[in-house]
Motif scaffolding. Structure first.
Motif, PDB file in Angstrom:
ATOM      1  N   GLY A  79     -56.066 -61.126 -53.321  1.00 44.07           N
ATOM      2  CA  GLY A  79     -54.610 -60.965 -53.340  1.00 44.07           C
ATOM      3  C   GLY A  79     -54.074 -60.490 -51.993  1.00 44.07           C
ATOM      4  N   VAL A  80     -54.755 -59.479 -51.434  1.00 43.08           N
ATOM      5  CA  VAL A  80     -54.344 -58.935 -50.138  1.00 43.08           C
ATOM      6  C   VAL A  80     -54.448 -60.022 -49.072  1.00 43.08           C
ATOM      7  CG1 VAL A  80     -54.967 -57.308 -48.307  1.00 43.08           C
ATOM      8  CG2 VAL A  80     -54.923 -56.549 -50.693  1.00 43.08           C
ATOM      9  N   TRP A  81     -55.525 -60.792 -49.134  1.00 43.37           N
ATOM     10  CA  TRP A  81     -55.763 -61.895 -48.189  1.00 43.37           C
ATOM     11  C   TRP A  81     -54.609 -62.897 -48.276  1.00 43.37           C
ATOM     12  CZ3 TRP A  81     -61.005 -65.075 -48.292  1.00 43.37           C
ATOM     13  CH2 TRP A  81     -60.954 -66.088 -47.316  1.00 43.37           C
ATOM     14  N   GLU A  82     -54.299 -63.316 -49.499  1.00 50.03           N
ATOM     15  CA  GLU A  82     -53.223 -64.296 -49.739  1.00 50.03           C
ATOM     16  C   GLU A  82     -51.902 -63.768 -49.175  1.00 50.03           C
ATOM     17  OE1 GLU A  82     -53.884 -67.197 -51.889  1.00 50.03           O
ATOM     18  OE2 GLU A  82     -51.969 -67.931 -51.117  1.00 50.03           O
ATOM     19  N   TRP A  83     -51.635 -62.498 -49.516  1.00 52.44           N
ATOM     20  CA  TRP A  83     -50.385 -61.868 -49.102  1.00 52.44           C
ATOM     21  C   TRP A  83     -50.296 -61.802 -47.573  1.00 52.44           C
ATOM     22  CZ3 TRP A  83     -49.962 -57.255 -46.364  1.00 52.44           C
ATOM     23  CH2 TRP A  83     -48.640 -56.782 -46.192  1.00 52.44           C
ATOM     24  N   ALA A  84     -51.430 -61.398 -46.925  1.00 51.37           N
ATOM     25  CA  ALA A  84     -51.439 -61.217 -45.472  1.00 51.37           C
ATOM     26  C   ALA A  84     -51.180 -62.543 -44.758  1.00 51.37           C
ATOM     27  CB  ALA A  84     -52.782 -60.633 -45.033  1.00 51.37           C
ATOM     28  N   VAL A  85     -51.758 -63.619 -45.275  1.00 52.68           N
ATOM     29  CA  VAL A  85     -51.568 -64.927 -44.650  1.00 52.68           C
ATOM     30  C   VAL A  85     -50.098 -65.333 -44.692  1.00 52.68           C
ATOM     31  CG1 VAL A  85     -52.046 -67.397 -44.911  1.00 52.68           C
ATOM     32  CG2 VAL A  85     -53.925 -65.741 -45.019  1.00 52.68           C
ATOM     33  N   VAL A  86     -49.463 -65.091 -45.858  1.00 51.69           N
ATOM     34  CA  VAL A  86     -48.045 -65.439 -46.011  1.00 51.69           C
ATOM     35  C   VAL A  86     -47.196 -64.521 -45.140  1.00 51.69           C
ATOM     36  CG1 VAL A  86     -46.113 -65.578 -47.635  1.00 51.69           C
ATOM     37  CG2 VAL A  86     -48.416 -66.342 -48.329  1.00 51.69           C
ATOM     38  N   PHE A  87     -47.488 -63.203 -45.231  1.00 47.91           N
ATOM     39  CA  PHE A  87     -46.665 -62.205 -44.561  1.00 47.91           C
ATOM     40  C   PHE A  87     -46.689 -62.377 -43.043  1.00 47.91           C
ATOM     41  CE2 PHE A  87     -45.858 -58.022 -42.712  1.00 47.91           C
ATOM     42  CZ  PHE A  87     -44.670 -57.680 -43.365  1.00 47.91           C
ATOM     43  N   PHE A  88     -47.900 -62.578 -42.471  1.00 43.51           N
ATOM     44  CA  PHE A  88     -48.006 -62.728 -41.014  1.00 43.51           C
ATOM     45  C   PHE A  88     -47.835 -64.169 -40.555  1.00 43.51           C
ATOM     46  CE2 PHE A  88     -50.534 -58.861 -41.916  1.00 43.51           C
ATOM     47  CZ  PHE A  88     -49.790 -57.957 -41.176  1.00 43.51           C
ATOM     48  N   GLN A  89     -47.583 -65.072 -41.508  1.00 44.80           N
ATOM     49  CA  GLN A  89     -47.389 -66.498 -41.219  1.00 44.80           C
ATOM     50  C   GLN A  89     -48.531 -67.042 -40.359  1.00 44.80           C
ATOM     51  OE1 GLN A  89     -43.378 -66.266 -39.653  1.00 44.80           O
ATOM     52  NE2 GLN A  89     -42.608 -67.079 -41.597  1.00 44.80           N
ATOM     53  N   THR A  90     -49.754 -66.674 -40.774  1.00 40.61           N
ATOM     54  CA  THR A  90     -50.943 -67.146 -40.047  1.00 40.61           C
ATOM     55  C   THR A  90     -51.056 -68.655 -40.213  1.00 40.61           C
ATOM     56  OG1 THR A  90     -51.926 -65.113 -40.858  1.00 40.61           O
ATOM     57  CG2 THR A  90     -53.382 -66.641 -39.688  1.00 40.61           C
ATOM     58  N   PRO A  91     -51.257 -69.401 -39.113  1.00 43.62           N
ATOM     59  CA  PRO A  91     -51.424 -70.855 -39.246  1.00 43.62           C
ATOM     60  C   PRO A  91     -52.690 -71.179 -40.032  1.00 43.62           C
ATOM     61  CG  PRO A  91     -51.248 -70.176 -36.925  1.00 43.62           C
ATOM     62  CD  PRO A  91     -51.353 -68.936 -37.732  1.00 43.62           C
ATOM     63  N   ALA A  92     -52.656 -72.238 -40.844  1.00 37.45           N
ATOM     64  CA  ALA A  92     -53.775 -72.601 -41.716  1.00 37.45           C
ATOM     65  C   ALA A  92     -55.006 -73.000 -40.916  1.00 37.45           C
ATOM     66  CB  ALA A  92     -53.373 -73.744 -42.647  1.00 37.45           C
ATOM     67  N   TYR A  93     -54.829 -73.410 -39.641  1.00 34.80           N
ATOM     68  CA  TYR A  93     -56.006 -73.806 -38.861  1.00 34.80           C
ATOM     69  C   TYR A  93     -56.727 -72.599 -38.266  1.00 34.80           C
ATOM     70  CZ  TYR A  93     -52.626 -73.433 -35.012  1.00 34.80           C
ATOM     71  OH  TYR A  93     -51.666 -72.992 -34.147  1.00 34.80           O
ATOM     72  N   ILE A  94     -56.161 -71.390 -38.480  1.00 40.66           N
ATOM     73  CA  ILE A  94     -56.907 -70.195 -38.072  1.00 40.66           C
ATOM     74  C   ILE A  94     -57.534 -69.521 -39.285  1.00 40.66           C
ATOM     75  CG2 ILE A  94     -56.760 -67.918 -36.971  1.00 40.66           C
ATOM     76  CD1 ILE A  94     -54.775 -69.129 -35.028  1.00 40.66           C
ATOM     77  N   VAL A  95     -56.661 -68.964 -40.152  1.00 43.90           N
ATOM     78  CA  VAL A  95     -57.187 -68.443 -41.421  1.00 43.90           C
ATOM     79  C   VAL A  95     -56.356 -69.002 -42.565  1.00 43.90           C
ATOM     80  CG1 VAL A  95     -57.680 -66.405 -42.810  1.00 43.90           C
ATOM     81  CG2 VAL A  95     -57.989 -66.302 -40.340  1.00 43.90           C
ATOM     82  N   PRO A  96     -56.952 -69.843 -43.416  1.00 44.73           N
ATOM     83  CA  PRO A  96     -56.212 -70.384 -44.558  1.00 44.73           C
ATOM     84  C   PRO A  96     -56.137 -69.355 -45.687  1.00 44.73           C
ATOM     85  CG  PRO A  96     -58.426 -71.270 -44.528  1.00 44.73           C
ATOM     86  CD  PRO A  96     -58.323 -70.340 -43.352  1.00 44.73           C
TER      87      PRO A  96
END
Lengths: 272, 268
Positions: free
Chosen positions: B20-37
Motif C-alpha cells: 500500500g505504501v509503495w502504491e501510494w508513494a508512486v502516485v504521490f511522488f509521480q514516479t515514472p513507470a520506467y523507474i519504479v512501477p
C-alpha cells in the motif's frame, strides 16, 4: 614395587585354556624421548568364560589396552593373543562395547544390531532370529523397529551390547559401557549384564573407573595405576553369584573395594 | 517460537501495508513507470503476460536449463568430492586448484562459456552446473570426513573393509551435509542459468527480462523477478521434500539447513 604385587607364575601365560593372554605388553604414543608411555609391562591372562574387570583412574591407559586387544592399535613391545593366536589387526571372534552406544541413527534398533552380520556377510535369516532373541534377553522386545533417538541412554547401551553379541564372539571387550549413565541406571545395568553373562558365558574384559562396579561384576579384578599404565594389583573376587545389589553393603564387598583403593593410592591416598 | 493465527494475519497485513505504501508513494511522488512501477501496474503486467501466454515457454527453458545443470554439476561434484575425501594424495594435488576456483566469482566465467559453447542450451546448462558444483563438492568432502571416530573404530573392530566403511558409515553419515549442499546447489543452478541468459540467449526468463529492458518495460521485469523468486522457492522445496524422506533419522533436519553447510561464505 614389583615385590609387593602378586603375579601368577610365568607358565600361567601359556596355558592352552587362556582366551586372552597378554605378556610384557608396552605401548608408547609417539617416538623417541618425547613419546608418551601409555602402557608399561602389562601381563595377565584370562581363562575361558571368566569375567575380568580392569579398574583404574582416567588416563591410566585402560582404554588403550582395550584398543590393543580389539586390534585397533598395535603395541610397541610384548605380546597379546586371543584364543592362542597373536593379535594382528581386527578379528571376528570379538565383540566390542564402547563408552557411548555408538549407534547409527539411520538404522533401526534391529538394523544396528544386525550391523556385524551385514559387515561379515552372515546368514541374514538366522542372524535376525538371533537378534530378536537377544533383544528379548535384554528386555527390548517390541523395540526392533524403533530408531536410536527414540530410546533412553540405558536402552541405547543395551542395543550396543546386543550388537556386540550378535555374531556370537568368544570374547566381549567392554570399555566403560555404563560410564555415561546415571548412578541408578548404571546399577540396574550391572545386574542385567551379570544375568546376560551368566546365560551366555562369554569371556568378558570389562573396563571401568568405578571401584564398586569393578568388585560387583568381576571374577577377577586387575587394578591399573597411571603414568605409565601398569598393573598395581590383581585379585579374585569370591562372592557368590548371582550377586544382588545388596551385596554392596556387605563387609566382604567393602574389603574388596578397600583393596582396590589401596592399590590405586599406595601412599595411603589421604587428603592430609 | 510458536505463534498463533492472529500473528499470521498480522504478518499478511504487514505485507499488504508495505504494498500500500509503495502504491501510494508512486502516485504521490509521480514516479515514472520506467523507474519504479506501482504494484498495481506490476500485477497488470503479470496478468497480461499470463493472458498472452508469454511466460510458459521461457519458464520451461529456464527450469530445463537449471535442472540439467543441477544434475550435471551435482553428479560431478559428488564424484570429485568423494575422491578428494577418500584420498589424501588427490586432495594434496587438487587442493590449491579447488581453493582458487572457490575464491573466484564463478559467474565471471559465464561470458567465456558462451564463447566456447554457443548461445543455445549447452552453454546455459554448463553455466548452471559450474555455479552449482562447488557448494555440493565442499559439503560432500566435509560430510564424508565428519564420521565420528568411535563409529569408525566400531567398523574397524568388525573387520569392515574400506568400501564397507564408506557405504555403511561415511556415506549415510554425510547425507545431511550433502542435502544441505544440494539445497544451495539448486538455487545456485538457477542463478547460473539466469546469468547466462542475461548475457545472451534465444529463450528463457533472463533473455525475456533483457529484451524488456530494451523496451523500458520495467513493470514486466518486476513481474519476472516475482516469477523467479517463486521458481526458486519451488525448486528448493523439491530438494527439501526429498531430504525429509531420505533423512527421516536426522534430528537436526528442522534446523536451518544452512547451519550444516560448510559453504556459507561461498562466492557466486
Amino acid at each position: 614395587m614389583d615385590a609387593t604385587v602378586e603375579r601368577p607364575p610365568p607358565t600361567a601365560y601359556s596355558s592352552v585354556k587362556d582366551v586372552i593372554s597378554v605378556r610384557r605388553l608396552s605401548l608408547k604414543y609417539g617416538r623417541g624421548a618425547a613419546g608418551l608411555l601409555a602402557l608399561s609391562d602389562i601381563s595377565f591372562s584370562v581363562a575361558d568364560g571368566e569375567f575380568i574387570v580392569v579398574v583404574g583412574p582416567s588416563g591410566c591407559g585402560k582404554s588403550t589396552l582395550l584398543k590393543v586387544l580389539a586390534g585397533l592399535l598395535p603395541q610397541t613391545e610384548g605380546e597379546a593373543s586371543l584364543n592362542g593366536t597373536p593379535i594382528k589387526g581386527s578379528r571376528r571372534d570379538i565383540g566390542v562395547v564402547f563408552q557411548s552406544p555408538v549407534l547409527f541413527p539411520w538404522r533401526s534398533v534391529l538394523g544396528n544390531v544386525m550391523l556385524p552380520a551385514d559387515v561379515q556377510g552372515l546368514d541374514q535369516a538366522r542372524m535376525q532370529q538371533r537378534a530378536l532373541d537377544l533383544l528379548n534377553l535384554v528386555g527390548l522386545q517390541g523395540f526392533e523397529d524403533r530408531y536410536p533417538r527414540e530410546l533412553s541412554g540405558g536402552m541405547q547401551q543395551r542395543v550396543g551390547i546386543v550388537r556386540a553379541l550378535i555374531h556370537d564372539p568368544a570374547i566381549l571387550l567392554m570399555d566403560e559401557p555404563f560410564g555415561a549413565l546415571d548412578a541408578m541406571t548404571r546399577e540396574t545395568m550391572n545386574v542385567e549384564l551379570q544375568r546376560i553373562w551368566m546365560e551366555r558365558r562369554k569371556t568378558v574384559l570389562f573396563i571401568t573407573h568405578s571401584t564398586a562396579e569393578a568388585v560387583f561384576l568381576a571374577d577377577r579384578v586387575i587394578v591399573m595405576t597411571s603414568r605409565p599404565g601398569r598393573i598395581g594389583d590383581e585379585f579374585a573376587v569370591d562372592l557368590p553369584r548371582p550377586r544382588k545389589l545388596a551385596v554392596m553393603n556387605t563387609e566382604a564387598f567393602g574389603a574388596y573395594v578397600k583393596r582396590v583403593r589401596a592399590a590405586l593410592n599406595p601412599g595411603g591416598g589421604g587428603l592430609d | 517460537m510458536r505463534r498463533g493465527p492472529v500473528s499470521f494475519v498480522l504478518r499478511l497485513l504487514f505485507i499488504a501495508a508495505l504494498l500500500g505504501v509503495w502504491e501510494w508513494a508512486v502516485v504521490f511522488f509521480q514516479t515514472p513507470a520506467y523507474i519504479v512501477p506501482a504494484p498495481s501496474s506490476i500485477a497488470y503486467a503479470m496478468y497480461n503476460g499470463i493472458a498472452t501466454n508469454l511466460y510458459v515457454g521461457h519458464i520451461g527453458a529456464t527450469v530445463g536449463e537449471t535442472l540439467l545443470g543441477f544434475v550435471l554439476g551435482c553428479a560431478l561434484a559428488f564424484v570429485l568430492g568423494t575422491i578428494v575425501a577418500l584420498s589424501r594424495t588427490v586432495e594434496y594435488y587438487l587442493y590449491p586448484i579447488i581453493i582458487m576456483f572457490q575464491a573466484m566469482p564463478k559467474v565471471a566465467l559465464v561470458p567465456l562459456i558462451l564463447v566456447w559453447f554457443g548461445l543455445g542450451l549447452t552453454s546455459k546448462v554448463i553455466s548452471a552446473a559450474l555455479v552449482a558444483f562447488f557448494p555440493l563438492m565442499v559439503n560432500t568432502i566435509v560430510g564424508l570426513r565428519s564420521a565420528d571416530e568411535d563409529r569408525i573404530n566400531l567398523m574397524r573392530s568388525l573387520s569392515a573393509s574400506r568400501w564397507q566403511i564408506f557405504r555403511m558409515l561415511q556415506l549415510p553419515n554425510a547425507m545431511p551435509y550433502i542435502f544441505a549442499g544440494l539445497e544451495i546447489a539448486m538455487i545456485f543452478a538457477l542463478i547460473g542459468a539466469i546469468v547466462a541468459e542475461l548475457i545472451s540467449a534465444e529463450r528463457g526468463l533472463g533473455m525475456l527480462m533483457q529484451s524488456m529492458s530494451f523496451t523500458m518495460d520495467v513493470a514486466g521485469q518486476f513481474s519476472i523477478l516475482f516469477i523467479l523468486s517463486i521458481l526458486g522457492l519451488i525448486l528448493n522445496g523439491l530438494v527439501t521434500l526429498v531430504r525429509r524422506q531420505v533423512l527421516f533419522w536426522d534430528t537436526s533436519r528442522d534446523a536451518d539447513a544452512n547451519e550444516q553447510s560448510a559453504t556459507k561464505g561461498e562466492v557466486l
